[in-house]
Design a protein around this motif. Structure first.
Motif, mmCIF file in Angstrom:
data_model
loop_
_atom_site.group_PDB
_atom_site.id
_atom_site.type_symbol
_atom_site.label_atom_id
_atom_site.label_comp_id
_atom_site.label_asym_id
_atom_site.label_seq_id
_atom_site.Cartn_x
_atom_site.Cartn_y
_atom_site.Cartn_z
ATOM 1 N N LEU A 36 9.823 42.781 -18.280
ATOM 2 C CA LEU A 36 9.549 41.603 -17.483
ATOM 3 C C LEU A 36 8.026 41.053 -17.774
ATOM 4 C CD1 LEU A 36 11.087 40.412 -14.134
ATOM 5 C CD2 LEU A 36 8.828 39.861 -14.635
ATOM 6 N N VAL A 37 7.457 40.049 -18.274
ATOM 7 C CA VAL A 37 6.750 39.822 -18.715
ATOM 8 C C VAL A 37 6.244 37.862 -18.191
ATOM 9 C CG1 VAL A 37 4.811 38.380 -20.595
ATOM 10 C CG2 VAL A 37 6.753 40.152 -21.263
ATOM 11 N N TYR A 38 4.770 38.067 -17.162
ATOM 12 C CA TYR A 38 4.933 36.716 -16.447
ATOM 13 C C TYR A 38 3.271 36.135 -16.329
ATOM 14 C CZ TYR A 38 3.464 40.463 -12.913
ATOM 15 O OH TYR A 38 2.503 41.159 -11.996
ATOM 16 N N GLY A 39 2.816 35.022 -15.823
ATOM 17 C CA GLY A 39 1.629 34.861 -16.398
ATOM 18 C C GLY A 39 0.209 35.509 -14.971
ATOM 19 N N ARG A 40 -0.602 34.490 -14.934
ATOM 20 C CA ARG A 40 -1.695 34.839 -13.759
ATOM 21 C C ARG A 40 -1.341 35.144 -12.319
ATOM 22 N NH1 ARG A 40 -5.659 37.428 -15.698
ATOM 23 N NH2 ARG A 40 -6.405 36.563 -17.523
ATOM 24 N N ASN A 41 -0.764 34.254 -11.531
ATOM 25 C CA ASN A 41 -0.130 34.409 -10.727
ATOM 26 C C ASN A 41 0.789 33.432 -9.338
ATOM 27 O OD1 ASN A 41 -1.354 31.997 -9.219
ATOM 28 N ND2 ASN A 41 -2.672 32.941 -7.936
ATOM 29 N N SER A 42 1.533 32.260 -10.124
ATOM 30 C CA SER A 42 1.998 30.894 -10.109
ATOM 31 C C SER A 42 3.506 31.889 -9.523
ATOM 32 C CB SER A 42 2.244 30.010 -10.932
ATOM 33 O OG SER A 42 3.581 29.951 -12.101
ATOM 34 N N VAL A 43 4.448 33.031 -10.552
ATOM 35 C CA VAL A 43 4.863 33.868 -10.014
ATOM 36 C C VAL A 43 5.462 34.088 -8.435
ATOM 37 C CG1 VAL A 43 6.320 32.636 -12.700
ATOM 38 C CG2 VAL A 43 5.924 35.039 -11.808
ATOM 39 N N VAL A 44 4.500 34.560 -9.005
ATOM 40 C CA VAL A 44 4.569 35.888 -7.923
ATOM 41 C C VAL A 44 3.986 35.000 -6.469
ATOM 42 C CG1 VAL A 44 2.797 37.170 -6.456
ATOM 43 C CG2 VAL A 44 2.625 37.120 -8.575
ATOM 44 N N LYS A 45 3.361 33.560 -5.858
ATOM 45 C CA LYS A 45 2.941 32.694 -4.829
ATOM 46 C C LYS A 45 4.352 32.246 -4.835
ATOM 47 C CE LYS A 45 -0.165 29.434 -4.122
ATOM 48 N NZ LYS A 45 -0.635 28.051 -5.293
ATOM 49 N N SER A 46 4.825 32.001 -5.719
ATOM 50 C CA SER A 46 6.032 31.308 -5.055
ATOM 51 C C SER A 46 7.485 31.661 -4.939
ATOM 52 C CB SER A 46 6.363 30.244 -6.538
ATOM 53 O OG SER A 46 7.136 31.520 -7.449
ATOM 54 N N GLY A 47 7.219 32.607 -5.014
ATOM 55 C CA GLY A 47 8.057 34.217 -4.392
ATOM 56 C C GLY A 47 9.467 34.064 -5.775
ATOM 57 N N LEU A 48 8.612 33.612 -6.813
ATOM 58 C CA LEU A 48 9.758 33.852 -8.282
ATOM 59 C C LEU A 48 10.674 35.702 -8.411
ATOM 60 C CD1 LEU A 48 12.459 32.114 -10.488
ATOM 61 C CD2 LEU A 48 9.887 32.163 -11.608
ATOM 62 N N LEU A 49 9.028 35.624 -8.740
ATOM 63 C CA LEU A 49 9.199 36.900 -9.650
ATOM 64 C C LEU A 49 9.534 37.858 -8.735
ATOM 65 C CD1 LEU A 49 8.071 39.090 -11.658
ATOM 66 C CD2 LEU A 49 5.951 39.242 -9.799
ATOM 67 N N ASP A 50 9.831 38.177 -7.261
ATOM 68 C CA ASP A 50 10.747 38.506 -6.057
ATOM 69 C C ASP A 50 12.129 38.516 -6.580
ATOM 70 O OD1 ASP A 50 8.419 39.965 -5.644
ATOM 71 O OD2 ASP A 50 8.440 38.226 -2.980
ATOM 72 N N ARG A 51 12.655 37.397 -6.861
ATOM 73 C CA ARG A 51 14.082 36.635 -6.809
ATOM 74 C C ARG A 51 14.250 37.354 -7.771
ATOM 75 N NH1 ARG A 51 11.965 31.589 -4.653
ATOM 76 N NH2 ARG A 51 12.637 30.323 -7.017
ATOM 77 N N VAL A 52 13.613 37.153 -8.964
ATOM 78 C CA VAL A 52 13.793 37.443 -10.061
ATOM 79 C C VAL A 52 14.179 39.259 -9.969
ATOM 80 C CG1 VAL A 52 13.760 38.420 -12.574
ATOM 81 C CG2 VAL A 52 13.058 35.930 -12.062
ATOM 82 N N MET A 53 13.440 39.709 -9.374
ATOM 83 C CA MET A 53 13.948 40.711 -9.683
ATOM 84 C C MET A 53 14.949 41.729 -8.640
ATOM 85 S SD MET A 53 11.284 42.883 -11.314
ATOM 86 C CE MET A 53 11.221 44.642 -10.437
ATOM 87 N N ALA A 54 15.473 40.987 -7.297
ATOM 88 C CA ALA A 54 16.441 41.775 -6.952
ATOM 89 C C ALA A 54 17.648 41.568 -7.784
ATOM 90 C CB ALA A 54 16.631 39.893 -5.396
ATOM 91 N N SER A 55 17.786 40.470 -8.735
ATOM 92 C CA SER A 55 18.856 39.249 -9.333
ATOM 93 C C SER A 55 19.176 40.853 -10.688
ATOM 94 C CB SER A 55 18.652 38.935 -10.554
ATOM 95 O OG SER A 55 19.637 38.707 -10.697
ATOM 96 N N LEU A 56 17.862 40.944 -10.722
ATOM 97 C CA LEU A 56 17.892 42.955 -11.468
ATOM 98 C C LEU A 56 18.030 43.739 -10.966
ATOM 99 C CD1 LEU A 56 14.596 42.632 -14.222
ATOM 100 C CD2 LEU A 56 16.508 42.203 -14.347
ATOM 101 N N LYS A 57 17.920 44.419 -10.245
ATOM 102 C CA LYS A 57 18.056 45.087 -9.170
ATOM 103 C C LYS A 57 20.311 45.598 -8.797
ATOM 104 C CE LYS A 57 17.029 47.804 -5.581
ATOM 105 N NZ LYS A 57 16.669 48.290 -3.966
ATOM 106 N N ALA A 58 19.923 44.401 -8.864
ATOM 107 C CA ALA A 58 21.287 43.704 -8.528
ATOM 108 C C ALA A 58 22.958 44.086 -10.129
ATOM 109 C CB ALA A 58 21.547 42.767 -8.062
ATOM 110 N N GLY A 59 21.851 44.388 -10.850
ATOM 111 C CA GLY A 59 22.283 44.605 -12.079
ATOM 112 C C GLY A 59 22.440 45.727 -12.845
ATOM 113 N N ASP A 60 20.915 46.562 -11.891
ATOM 114 C CA ASP A 60 21.180 48.063 -11.792
ATOM 115 C C ASP A 60 20.244 47.967 -13.301
ATOM 116 O OD1 ASP A 60 21.639 50.109 -11.258
ATOM 117 O OD2 ASP A 60 22.623 50.782 -12.175
ATOM 118 N N ILE A 61 19.320 46.830 -13.380
ATOM 119 C CA ILE A 61 18.476 46.600 -14.767
ATOM 120 C C ILE A 61 16.804 47.417 -14.216
ATOM 121 C CG2 ILE A 61 17.470 45.295 -16.423
ATOM 122 C CD1 ILE A 61 19.992 43.475 -15.462
ATOM 123 N N THR A 62 16.903 48.509 -15.835
ATOM 124 C CA THR A 62 14.696 48.839 -14.928
ATOM 125 C C THR A 62 14.091 48.067 -15.473
ATOM 126 O OG1 THR A 62 16.213 51.459 -15.421
ATOM 127 C CG2 THR A 62 13.868 51.056 -15.416
#
Ligand code: NZQ
Ligand code: ZN
Length: 381
Positions: A36-62
């Motif tokens: 999972l590749v991302y930039g400096r901090n916009s996706v951390v600050k917006s909470g998007l990274l957490d939402r994407v991680m939750a979706s990956l977890k639900a799909g059992d994706i490492t």
């Protein structure tokens, strides 16, 4: 119309909240391990990274995370990403961010399956395979979410070069326009300029007579201007952000040049030298280059410039159309002269020399020798 092949394999999922589908999309493609590749901090600050991680977890994706992609992404950071992708034996690259993140992800996807240094592919070696790329886009501008291009800067040689390959079209791109509400107005302006430039390169440099493509281009430009004006007044204007996002995707996904025959990308050729040397935002470089190039080129295709003036601004001469576009750039606070981004006129020779390398690589070296590029840049002083 000229003969053409149009094949765009990217699946687009467009709409509010759609990023939560990314895990299911990776599952459907049989992917179990991603980088999972991302930039400096916009996706951390917006909470998007957490939402994407939750979706990956639900799909059992490492997932291996790799942040820190710069705007105008660097070869050095790309190489580290390639090493990580190889070490962790990932099966796909998931880009979450703007065009820079998407481009670096594509380059990592190529490098991960290659024995050569990834830069070799930017200076001529053909891309024959790549890991599948998936994207969640947060900034609408480049069209990278639905095309086969990736642009990377080699800071040592000051070359900002690209790959263009069918192997790096994203498999799936998720476009939630609400994610773009937080894009600063400065970058929104640069993005508008970039999308307009993507369509005018072909519009002005092709043969005349492909009216459907002209109308597609004019529709995209009018939409970008109209929606940008709305966003400048109201950054959370949902309808404007949504139309802007789709317009930017359509501006560089192969649709508008299908059937136009030969054309070239001179404004991008010159701009890539500016952002390679001075690390300015791509769209800010284009708002400086484009009016200058148009003033230099207008006599080479007067009827198309007259058409542009009439269709976009309702005015009657090519020169007035160029002036109107330049003035619009001024109203959205995009720079239109080199000194506005701190580049003195004494640098023009060095910029032209840098751009000439890319002109040769793109097969327009005869049309754009160093002296011609310098002549164009002098119109931006
Ligand atoms: O790094 P983060 O923290 O994510 O911040 C970024 C970055 O600082 C921020 N940003 C992104 N989404 C945001 C946000 N800030 C708030 N809210 C959000 N939702 O915006 C800044 C710029 O991001 P970047 O990805 O660099 O912008 P853009 O999408 O314009 O990409 C520019 C790069 O793409 C290349 C350019 O040359 C440049 O390197 N291009 C790629 C093309 C392609 N692949 O087809 C074609 C273009 O002509 C262009 O050359
Ligand atoms: Zn561009």
């Amino acid at each position: 119309m000229f003969d053409f092949t149009f094949h765009n394999p990217t699946k687009i999922i467009f709409g509010a909240g759609k990023e939560t589908l990314i895990g299911a999309e990776l599952n459907a493609a049989g992917i179990t391990r991603v980088l999972l590749v991302y930039g400096r901090n916009s996706v951390v600050k917006s909470g998007l990274l957490d939402r994407v991680m939750a979706s990956l977890k639900a799909g059992d994706i490492t997932c291996s995370q790799y942040g820190g992609v710069d705007s105008n992404p660097l070869l050095s950071h790309t190489r580290e990403g390639v090493a990580l992708a190889k070490r962790d034996k990932v099966e796909a690259v998931l880009a979450v961010g703007g065009g820079s993140v998407l481009d670096e992800s594509k380059a990592i996807a190529v490098g991960a399956l290659a024995d050569e240094d990834v830069w070799d592919f930017f200076v001529g070696k053909e891309v024959t395979r790549a890991l599948p790329v998936f994207t969640v886009l947060t900034l609408a501008a480049t069209g990278s979410e639905m095309n086969g291009n990736a642009v990377i800067t080699n800071a040592e040689t000051r070359q900002k070069y690209n790959i263009a390959s069918p192997h790096v079209y994203p498999k799936v791109s998720i476009l939630n326009p609400e994610l773009t509400h937080s894009v600063p107005l400065s970058y929104t302006a640069y993005s508008a300029v970039d999308a307009i430039c993507h369509v005018i390169e072909g519009y002005f440099t092709k043969e005349p007579g492909t009216h459907l493509q002209d109308r597609l281009v004019e529709g995209i430009i009018k939409t970008v201007i109209e929606t940008t004006d709305l966003i400048m007044d109201e950054p959370d204007h949902a309808k404007a952000r949504a139309s802007f996002m789709w317009a930017a995707t359509l501006a560089l996904n192969g649709l508008t040049p299908a059937g136009i025959g030969e054309y070239s990308f001179p404004n991008h050729m010159i701009e890539h030298a500016l952002s390679a040397i001075y690390n300015i935002p791509h769209g800010a470089g284009l708002s400086i280059v484009m009016p200058a190039w148009m003033k230099w080129y207008v006599t080479k295709n007067p009827s198309q410039f007259a058409r542009f003036a009439r269709e976009i601004f309702g005015i009657h001469t090519g020169e007035a159309g160029i002036e109107a576009l330049e003035q619009w750039f001024v109203t959205i606070n995009a720079p239109v002269r080199l000194h506005e981004v701190g580049i003195p006129a004494t640098e023009i020779g060095a910029i032209a020399e840098n751009a000439e390398g890319l002109a040769r690589q793109w097969g327009i070296g005869d049309l754009y020798p160093r002296e011609t590029i310098a002549e164009i840049l002098r119109l931006a002083v």
